[in-house]
Design a protein around this motif. Structure first.
Motif, PDB file in Angstrom:
ATOM      1  N   SER A   1      -3.888  -1.135   9.784  1.00 32.08           N
ATOM      2  CA  SER A   1      -3.762   0.166  10.445  1.00 32.08           C
ATOM      3  C   SER A   1      -2.306   0.595  10.491  1.00 32.08           C
ATOM      4  O   SER A   1      -1.998   1.786  10.465  1.00 32.08           O
ATOM      5  CB  SER A   1      -4.388   0.112  11.838  1.00 32.08           C
ATOM      6  N   ALA A   2      -1.366  -0.369  10.517  1.00 28.81           N
ATOM      7  CA  ALA A   2       0.049   0.001  10.467  1.00 28.81           C
ATOM      8  C   ALA A   2       0.421   0.529   9.087  1.00 28.81           C
ATOM      9  O   ALA A   2       1.196   1.474   8.951  1.00 28.81           O
ATOM     10  CB  ALA A   2       0.916  -1.200  10.825  1.00 28.81           C
ATOM     11  N   GLU A   3      -0.148  -0.088   8.032  1.00 32.87           N
ATOM     12  CA  GLU A   3       0.236   0.298   6.667  1.00 32.87           C
ATOM     13  C   GLU A   3      -0.455   1.555   6.195  1.00 32.87           C
ATOM     14  O   GLU A   3       0.108   2.322   5.418  1.00 32.87           O
ATOM     15  CB  GLU A   3      -0.084  -0.844   5.698  1.00 32.87           C
TER      16      GLU A   3
ATOM     17  N   ALA B   1      -3.150 -11.342   0.830  1.00 31.05           N
ATOM     18  CA  ALA B   1      -2.371 -10.322   1.524  1.00 31.05           C
ATOM     19  C   ALA B   1      -0.874 -10.556   1.365  1.00 31.05           C
ATOM     20  O   ALA B   1      -0.078  -9.757   1.824  1.00 31.05           O
ATOM     21  CB  ALA B   1      -2.735 -10.316   3.006  1.00 31.05           C
ATOM     22  N   HIS B   2      -0.481 -11.658   0.691  1.00 27.99           N
ATOM     23  CA  HIS B   2       0.930 -12.005   0.556  1.00 27.99           C
ATOM     24  C   HIS B   2       1.673 -10.908  -0.202  1.00 27.99           C
ATOM     25  O   HIS B   2       1.263 -10.485  -1.273  1.00 27.99           O
ATOM     26  CB  HIS B   2       1.046 -13.325  -0.204  1.00 27.99           C
ATOM     27  N   GLY B   3       2.774 -10.467   0.389  1.00 30.04           N
ATOM     28  CA  GLY B   3       3.575  -9.463  -0.302  1.00 30.04           C
ATOM     29  C   GLY B   3       3.232  -8.047   0.089  1.00 30.04           C
ATOM     30  O   GLY B   3       3.817  -7.113  -0.446  1.00 30.04           O
ATOM     31  N   ALA B   4       2.278  -7.862   0.979  1.00 30.08           N
ATOM     32  CA  ALA B   4       1.979  -6.561   1.568  1.00 30.08           C
ATOM     33  C   ALA B   4       1.650  -5.477   0.537  1.00 30.08           C
ATOM     34  O   ALA B   4       1.265  -5.761  -0.585  1.00 30.08           O
ATOM     35  CB  ALA B   4       3.132  -6.109   2.455  1.00 30.08           C
ATOM     36  N   GLY B   5       1.802  -4.223   0.945  1.00 30.20           N
ATOM     37  CA  GLY B   5       1.342  -3.115   0.118  1.00 30.20           C
ATOM     38  C   GLY B   5      -0.018  -2.677   0.615  1.00 30.20           C
ATOM     39  O   GLY B   5      -0.868  -3.510   0.935  1.00 30.20           O
ATOM     40  N   ALA B   6      -0.223  -1.362   0.708  1.00 23.11           N
ATOM     41  CA  ALA B   6      -1.445  -0.847   1.325  1.00 23.11           C
ATOM     42  C   ALA B   6      -2.686  -1.306   0.564  1.00 23.11           C
ATOM     43  O   ALA B   6      -3.679  -1.702   1.165  1.00 23.11           O
ATOM     44  CB  ALA B   6      -1.380   0.676   1.403  1.00 23.11           C
ATOM     45  N   ALA B   7      -2.622  -1.264  -0.790  1.00 19.10           N
ATOM     46  CA  ALA B   7      -3.799  -1.636  -1.587  1.00 19.10           C
ATOM     47  C   ALA B   7      -4.171  -3.084  -1.317  1.00 19.10           C
ATOM     48  O   ALA B   7      -5.345  -3.435  -1.184  1.00 19.10           O
ATOM     49  CB  ALA B   7      -3.519  -1.449  -3.067  1.00 19.10           C
ATOM     50  N   ARG B   8      -3.127  -3.937  -1.221  1.00 19.96           N
ATOM     51  CA  ARG B   8      -3.387  -5.356  -1.036  1.00 19.96           C
ATOM     52  C   ARG B   8      -3.995  -5.616   0.337  1.00 19.96           C
ATOM     53  O   ARG B   8      -4.915  -6.417   0.479  1.00 19.96           O
ATOM     54  CB  ARG B   8      -2.062  -6.094  -1.190  1.00 19.96           C
ATOM     55  N   VAL B   9      -3.486  -4.924   1.358  1.00 19.85           N
ATOM     56  CA  VAL B   9      -4.015  -5.133   2.706  1.00 19.85           C
ATOM     57  C   VAL B   9      -5.452  -4.635   2.802  1.00 19.85           C
ATOM     58  O   VAL B   9      -6.317  -5.269   3.388  1.00 19.85           O
ATOM     59  CB  VAL B   9      -3.114  -4.427   3.742  1.00 19.85           C
ATOM     60  N   ARG B  10      -5.723  -3.485   2.172  1.00 16.42           N
ATOM     61  CA  ARG B  10      -7.079  -2.926   2.218  1.00 16.42           C
ATOM     62  C   ARG B  10      -8.057  -3.852   1.500  1.00 16.42           C
ATOM     63  O   ARG B  10      -9.113  -4.189   2.039  1.00 16.42           O
ATOM     64  CB  ARG B  10      -7.089  -1.539   1.580  1.00 16.42           C
TER      65      ARG B  10
END
Lengths: 110, 511
Positions: free
Chosen positions: A95-97, B147-156
């Motif tokens: 939700s933050a991103e 989820a390592h390294g973040a980025g919206a696509a990766r988190v989703r």
């Protein structure tokens, strides 16, 4: 007691499934939590329901409860607690991103 | 060494704890410890292969609790092969990760090692609840790695992946509860014995439990109705992580194979028709859907993910057919496809790193690739291997699979779908290559950045497996045949875990 436990499991599964299919990640987390309660109760019940029956014998005991499902359910509780905590953290980061708590990110489709 | 089967779990687990203890020591130390642990794991895997090569089944009762009461780790040829494949993928994957991926977030190295510990544990355990625990170990690590390294696509993608896998784990638990309630045991060999003695009219809870568990394995293997998470999750992950994830779907295949060969064999009426009737259509459907996915994929990473799905479908079809020659073909094809898929993910990461943020590995114009000859050579080798064109190992594996296919409608479906999927995959990879290598964006002289050197080295290691798989085809297929015979014989496994002279205390019926 069997009826009560099985009805409880059924209600938990029904409510959990309904929440799991919602579009906000908070409801999804709640749904998974309810489902994990149901699964844990189910494991517990797999050792047969018995009152006044110790799982370990120190002296004399008339009837015994099966200790293994109790050990299994402890493991399952710890694991589901850990994974749920991770899921909450991930949902917060999502939700933050993405700027919303829709399960597909952002505010979702209107 | 009597405790050898414990080491593939213990080595990465100790390494993970060590890595956590020294987590502030700087990248060089972490990488050194991680690579040393993976090298040690590879050595252990070779020892395990050697120890089981003659057909011995090594059993370790954890804490000296005799089965079926305690947890056992069982290493036969199949488990040793899976551990070796895991180690073989882990080496290039970790090597590629040392090129900066590991610094994009915290605690990459401990998670990587825990992932390996979970994978090896899942391959070695002889207890269904322990299998659940190792599934969770490898999944928790994989959540963090994805989820390592973040980025919206990766988190989703990570959120979907985690929610679906948690739901699957809960179904697994319900299945285990039903099975334990019906049989009073979760030791796989003991489950087999009690299932065989279970009268058909009392078998419904056990059958329901086993069906749920098999469904969860099909989900892990990403078979058709349950596999739509994979093409979203894998291309979103960092390349080294995706390469390691190539082993992840094989856990599902392995577990299906182990469950159906040990517990669901023909002599138990209670177990009849639990897996095979739906596994074959699901597998063929996976092959067809993945073939369409390969055509529609927008990036090289997505193509690799769909090709991974495709190979999983082919392996599942082989498991569903289940004859000894078919299992031999599956066990030859499995190491090949895992290694080649990992190589393709690394290649996609390599190309993405050189083409910059704009183009990455998407199939569209981009700057010219630096050193196109070497990268193109790697692409060609991997593409030929993965599509099953001669002379590389994919061709040999496909020939073995097709030769073992029976003359039944299922066998015809296997022939048609495997051959068509190979043709379509070759088409899609050729189209992708022509865009990636030949079509330049403006200005035409622009050259992409040089790739990080160790990513190139890791890619070279992964591509190096391709000629090895061809040159070593004779010993590899002989080993696969021996493994298949051991799996199909079933007796060695059961008697190693539960010797006949066991006191009958555990044998009485439950209330």
């Amino acid at each position: 007691m069997e009826l009560l436990v099985s009805a409880g499991i059924g209600v938990l599964v029904a409510a959990g499934t309904w929440l799991l299919l919602r579009e906000r990640s908070f409801s999804v987390v709640l749904g998974l939590t309810l489902l994990s309660y149901a699964a844990n109760l189910m494991i517990f019940a797999s050792g047969r329901l018995a009152a006044d029956a110790p799982p370990l014998v120190l002296g004399e005991a008339e009837r015994l409860a099966d200790p293994l499902p109790q050990a299994l359910v402890l493991t399952a509780i710890v694991i589901s607690f850990g994974t749920t905590a991770f899921l909450v953290a991930l949902a917060l980061r999502a939700s933050a991103e993405t700027g919303g708590d829709h399960v597909d990110g952002g505010e979702g489709e209107r | 060494m009597t405790h050898l089967p414990v080491l593939p779990v213990l080595v990465p687990m100790v390494a993970a704890i060590l890595l956590l203890a020294v987590h502030s020591a700087g990248a060089a130390v972490l990488r050194g410890v991680g690579l040393a642990a993976v090298a040690l794991l590879a050595a252990v895997a070779v020892l395990l292969l050697a120890a089981t090569a003659q057909g011995a089944v090594a059993v370790v009762a954890i804490g000296a609790w005799p089965p079926p009461f305690g947890i056992v780790l069982v290493a036969d040829r199949l488990s040793a092969t899976m551990v070796a494949v895991t180690a073989a993928v882990a080496v290039p994957a970790l090597l590629a990760a040392t090129d900066g991926t590991d610094l994009q977030g915290r605690h990459f190295h401990p998670f990587f090692q825990m992932q390996l510990a979970g994978l090896n544990g899942a391959f070695l355990t002889g207890d269904l609840f322990n299998l659940f625990v190792f599934f969770e170990v490898l999944l928790i690590a994989s959540y963090a790695l994805l989820a390592h390294g973040a980025g919206a696509a990766r988190v989703r993608a990570g959120l979907h992946y985690v929610v679906l896998n948690l739901a699957a784990s809960l179904v697994f638990l319900v299945g285990l509860a039903l099975l334990y309630g019906a049989l009073g045991t979760l030791n796989l060999a003991d489950v087999a014995g009690r299932l065989a003695a279970l009268p058909l009219e009392e078998a419904a809870p056990a059958r329901a439990g086993l069906a749920l568990i098999a469904g969860v394995f099909a989900f892990k293997a990403a078979l058709l109705p349950l596999g739509f998470w994979l093409p979203h999750a894998y291309p979103a992950a960092a390349a080294p992580v995706a390469a390691l994830f190539a082993v992840l779907t094989k856990v599902g295949i392995y577990a299906l194979l182990r469950l159906s060969s040990v517990a669901l064999a023909d002599d138990a009426p209670a177990a009849a028709g639990l897996v095979a009737p739906w596994l074959m259509p699901a597998a063929i459907g996976t092959v067809v859907a993945a073939t369409l996915g390969v055509l529609a994929a927008p990036s090289l990473g997505a193509i690799a993910a769909h090709l991974l799905l495709l190979s999983t479908g082919m392996l599942a079809a082989g498991v569903a057919e289940g004859s000894a020659p078919m299992l031999a073909a599956v066990l030859y094809y499995l190491p090949h496809t895992t290694l080649v898929s990992a190589g393709l993910f690394l290649l996609a990461g390599h190309i993405a790193a050189t083409r910059g943020e704009e183009a990455r590995d998407r199939i569209r114009r981009g700057p010219r690739l630096p050193r196109p000859g070497l990268v193109g050579g790697a692409y060609l080798a991997l593409a030929v291997a993965v599509t099953g064109l001669p002379p590389l190992s994919g061709f040999l594996g496909k020939v073995m699979l097709l030769a073992a296919a029976p003359a039944t409608p299922a066998g015809y479906a296997m022939w048609a779908s495997f051959l068509l999927s190979g043709f379509v995959a070759a088409l899609a990879l050729a189209r992708a290559a022509s865009v990636l290598f030949w079509e330049r964006s403006e200005p035409r002289a622009a050259v992409g950045r040089a790739a990080p050197p160790r990513l190139g080295l890791a890619l070279a290691v992964a591509v190096g497996f391709v000629p090895l798989l061809v040159l070593g085809a004779a010993p590899l297929s002989a080993h696969a045949r021996a493994t298949a015979e051991q799996v199909a014989a079933r007796r060695p496994y059961l008697e190693a875990v539960l010797p006949r002279d066991l006191p009958p205390a555990a044998r009485e019926r439950r209330p």
